[in-house]
Design a protein around this motif. Structure first.
Motif, PDB file in Angstrom:
ATOM      1  N   LEU A 103       0.877  -1.256   0.068  1.00  0.00           N
ATOM      2  CA  LEU A 103       0.054  -0.066  -0.029  1.00  0.00           C
ATOM      3  C   LEU A 103       0.806   1.421   0.144  1.00  0.00           C
ATOM      4  O   LEU A 103       1.723   1.367   0.902  1.00  0.00           O
ATOM      5  N   THR A 104       0.730   2.016  -0.982  1.00  0.00           N
ATOM      6  CA  THR A 104       1.554   3.312  -1.088  1.00  0.00           C
ATOM      7  C   THR A 104       0.379   4.490  -1.497  1.00  0.00           C
ATOM      8  O   THR A 104      -0.605   4.269  -2.161  1.00  0.00           O
ATOM      9  N   VAL A 105       0.815   5.866  -0.784  1.00  0.00           N
ATOM     10  CA  VAL A 105       0.069   6.734  -0.970  1.00  0.00           C
ATOM     11  C   VAL A 105       0.719   8.006  -1.220  1.00  0.00           C
ATOM     12  O   VAL A 105       1.674   8.134  -0.480  1.00  0.00           O
ATOM     13  N   VAL A 123      21.218  -6.621   8.022  1.00  0.00           N
ATOM     14  CA  VAL A 123      20.847  -6.390   9.384  1.00  0.00           C
ATOM     15  C   VAL A 123      19.339  -5.870   9.445  1.00  0.00           C
ATOM     16  O   VAL A 123      18.488  -6.015  10.309  1.00  0.00           O
ATOM     17  N   GLU A 124      18.928  -5.146   8.459  1.00  0.00           N
ATOM     18  CA  GLU A 124      17.599  -4.465   8.233  1.00  0.00           C
ATOM     19  C   GLU A 124      17.124  -3.989   6.981  1.00  0.00           C
ATOM     20  O   GLU A 124      17.922  -3.665   6.267  1.00  0.00           O
ATOM     21  N   VAL A 125      15.749  -3.903   6.727  1.00  0.00           N
ATOM     22  CA  VAL A 125      15.305  -3.749   5.439  1.00  0.00           C
ATOM     23  C   VAL A 125      13.958  -2.605   5.846  1.00  0.00           C
ATOM     24  O   VAL A 125      13.271  -3.031   6.504  1.00  0.00           O
ATOM     25  N   ALA A 126      14.082  -1.576   4.975  1.00  0.00           N
ATOM     26  CA  ALA A 126      12.769  -0.756   4.739  1.00  0.00           C
ATOM     27  C   ALA A 126      12.334  -0.799   3.302  1.00  0.00           C
ATOM     28  O   ALA A 126      13.211  -0.494   2.453  1.00  0.00           O
ATOM     29  N   ARG A 127      11.010  -0.809   3.030  1.00  0.00           N
ATOM     30  CA  ARG A 127      10.591  -1.058   1.760  1.00  0.00           C
ATOM     31  C   ARG A 127       9.366   0.132   1.664  1.00  0.00           C
ATOM     32  O   ARG A 127       8.522   0.304   2.640  1.00  0.00           O
ATOM     33  N   THR A 128       9.325   0.753   0.445  1.00  0.00           N
ATOM     34  CA  THR A 128       8.372   1.615   0.159  1.00  0.00           C
ATOM     35  C   THR A 128       6.955   1.032  -0.191  1.00  0.00           C
ATOM     36  O   THR A 128       5.820   1.616   0.049  1.00  0.00           O
ATOM     37  N   GLY A 129       6.794  -0.155  -0.784  1.00  0.00           N
ATOM     38  CA  GLY A 129       5.751  -0.706  -1.424  1.00  0.00           C
ATOM     39  C   GLY A 129       5.971  -0.392  -2.634  1.00  0.00           C
ATOM     40  O   GLY A 129       6.440   0.696  -3.450  1.00  0.00           O
ATOM     41  N   VAL A 130       5.041  -0.911  -3.510  1.00  0.00           N
ATOM     42  CA  VAL A 130       4.797  -0.923  -4.987  1.00  0.00           C
ATOM     43  C   VAL A 130       4.023   0.423  -5.681  1.00  0.00           C
ATOM     44  O   VAL A 130       3.094   0.692  -4.955  1.00  0.00           O
ATOM     45  N   VAL A 131       4.689   1.143  -6.269  1.00  0.00           N
ATOM     46  CA  VAL A 131       4.045   2.427  -7.189  1.00  0.00           C
ATOM     47  C   VAL A 131       3.970   1.710  -8.464  1.00  0.00           C
ATOM     48  O   VAL A 131       4.790   1.119  -9.047  1.00  0.00           O
ATOM     49  N   ALA A 132       2.860   1.971  -9.315  1.00  0.00           N
ATOM     50  CA  ALA A 132       2.751   1.382 -10.727  1.00  0.00           C
ATOM     51  C   ALA A 132       1.940   2.608 -11.728  1.00  0.00           C
ATOM     52  O   ALA A 132       1.237   3.623 -11.049  1.00  0.00           O
ATOM     53  N   MET A 133       2.070   2.351 -12.925  1.00  0.00           N
ATOM     54  CA  MET A 133       1.736   3.153 -13.816  1.00  0.00           C
ATOM     55  C   MET A 133       1.522   2.387 -15.021  1.00  0.00           C
ATOM     56  O   MET A 133       2.144   1.642 -15.499  1.00  0.00           O
ATOM     57  N   THR A 134       0.232   2.678 -15.735  1.00  0.00           N
ATOM     58  CA  THR A 134       0.357   1.964 -17.156  1.00  0.00           C
ATOM     59  C   THR A 134       1.173   2.483 -18.059  1.00  0.00           C
ATOM     60  O   THR A 134       1.780   3.685 -18.186  1.00  0.00           O
ATOM     61  N   ARG A 135       1.535   1.585 -19.255  1.00  0.00           N
ATOM     62  CA  ARG A 135       2.389   1.982 -20.362  1.00  0.00           C
ATOM     63  C   ARG A 135       1.643   3.021 -21.475  1.00  0.00           C
ATOM     64  O   ARG A 135       0.610   2.983 -21.511  1.00  0.00           O
ATOM     65  N   GLY A 136       2.438   4.026 -22.021  1.00  0.00           N
ATOM     66  CA  GLY A 136       1.719   4.569 -23.072  1.00  0.00           C
ATOM     67  C   GLY A 136       1.102   6.235 -22.582  1.00  0.00           C
ATOM     68  O   GLY A 136       1.277   6.315 -21.465  1.00  0.00           O
ATOM     69  N   ALA A 137       0.477   6.648 -23.482  1.00  0.00           N
ATOM     70  CA  ALA A 137      -0.074   8.051 -23.358  1.00  0.00           C
ATOM     71  C   ALA A 137      -1.180   8.128 -22.579  1.00  0.00           C
ATOM     72  O   ALA A 137      -1.314   9.191 -21.982  1.00  0.00           O
ATOM     73  N   GLU A 138      -1.872   7.132 -22.310  1.00  0.00           N
ATOM     74  CA  GLU A 138      -3.169   7.383 -21.426  1.00  0.00           C
ATOM     75  C   GLU A 138      -2.935   7.241 -20.139  1.00  0.00           C
ATOM     76  O   GLU A 138      -1.971   6.402 -19.681  1.00  0.00           O
ATOM     77  N   ALA A 139      -3.865   7.498 -19.456  1.00  0.00           N
ATOM     78  CA  ALA A 139      -3.800   7.728 -17.987  1.00  0.00           C
ATOM     79  C   ALA A 139      -4.390   6.105 -17.495  1.00  0.00           C
ATOM     80  O   ALA A 139      -5.202   5.636 -18.102  1.00  0.00           O
ATOM     81  N   GLY A 140      -4.036   5.718 -16.357  1.00  0.00           N
ATOM     82  CA  GLY A 140      -4.426   4.383 -15.931  1.00  0.00           C
ATOM     83  C   GLY A 140      -4.903   4.355 -14.699  1.00  0.00           C
ATOM     84  O   GLY A 140      -5.178   4.958 -13.718  1.00  0.00           O
TER      85      GLY A 140
END
Length: 171
Positions: free
Chosen positions: A41-43, A154-171
């Motif tokens: 979950l990312t915001v 020792v330790e890991v911190a992760r952001t979570g997935v961010v994603a976007m469609t390919r191409g010129a159109e919004a997804g």
């Protein structure tokens, strides 16, 4: 009587919402109340006037449950748009991680060699440890972390997935 179980699928959902107090809690609560799992979950605020945010959710569920999740999200007043990037087609996914590794001698040299192979960048260094910054696919990051376990993770911190469609159109 034989009950068939549907195979679960991984889906990446993006939800465009009003940037208002409590909206994230409502969405997370909707998942919790119905027993749906959130893998990632990312915001982030996405508008110049700070009025809109984009939430990226990774979940694994059968297709019928994914459809139900999307329908329930669409009913929330503060939600402007819900998109299932997995169903929309080709999309780009990335995650960022900070990975702390301690070690000396050969372990230190091996950590640097592996970081170079994975294009991880040291962002903090001491005589006994490194913090590496790595971005890429979830699989790439998982593999890097697995290899670093062998040389002194020792330790890991992760952001979570961010994603976007390919191409010129919004997804």
């Amino acid at each position: 009587m034989h009950i068939q179980q549907q195979a679960s699928e991984r889906h990446v959902l993006t939800v465009t919402v009003d940037n208002e107090a409590g909206i994230l809690a409502k969405i997370a609560g909707m998942f919790t109340a119905r027993g749906y799992n959130i893998e990632s979950l990312t915001v982030a605020d996405i508008s110049e006037d700070h009025a809109t945010s984009r939430i990226t959710i990774v979940t694994v569920s059968p297709p019928a449950v994914i459809d139900q999740i999307i329908a329930q999200l669409d009913r929330l007043v503060a939600v402007h748009r819900v998109a299932d990037l997995t169903e929309l087609g080709p999309h780009v996914e990335r995650e960022l991680a900070l990975v702390k590794v301690a070690g000396a001698g050969e372990h230190r040299i091996e950590a640097l060699r592996l970081a170079d192979i994975f294009r991880a960048r040291p962002v903090d260094t001491s005589t006994s440890s490194f913090v590496f910054e790595i971005s890429g696919s979830v699989e790439k990051i998982n593999q890097f972390i697995a290899l670093m376990r062998e040389v002194g993770l020792v330790e890991v911190a992760r952001t979570g997935v961010v994603a976007m469609t390919r191409g010129a159109e919004a997804g």
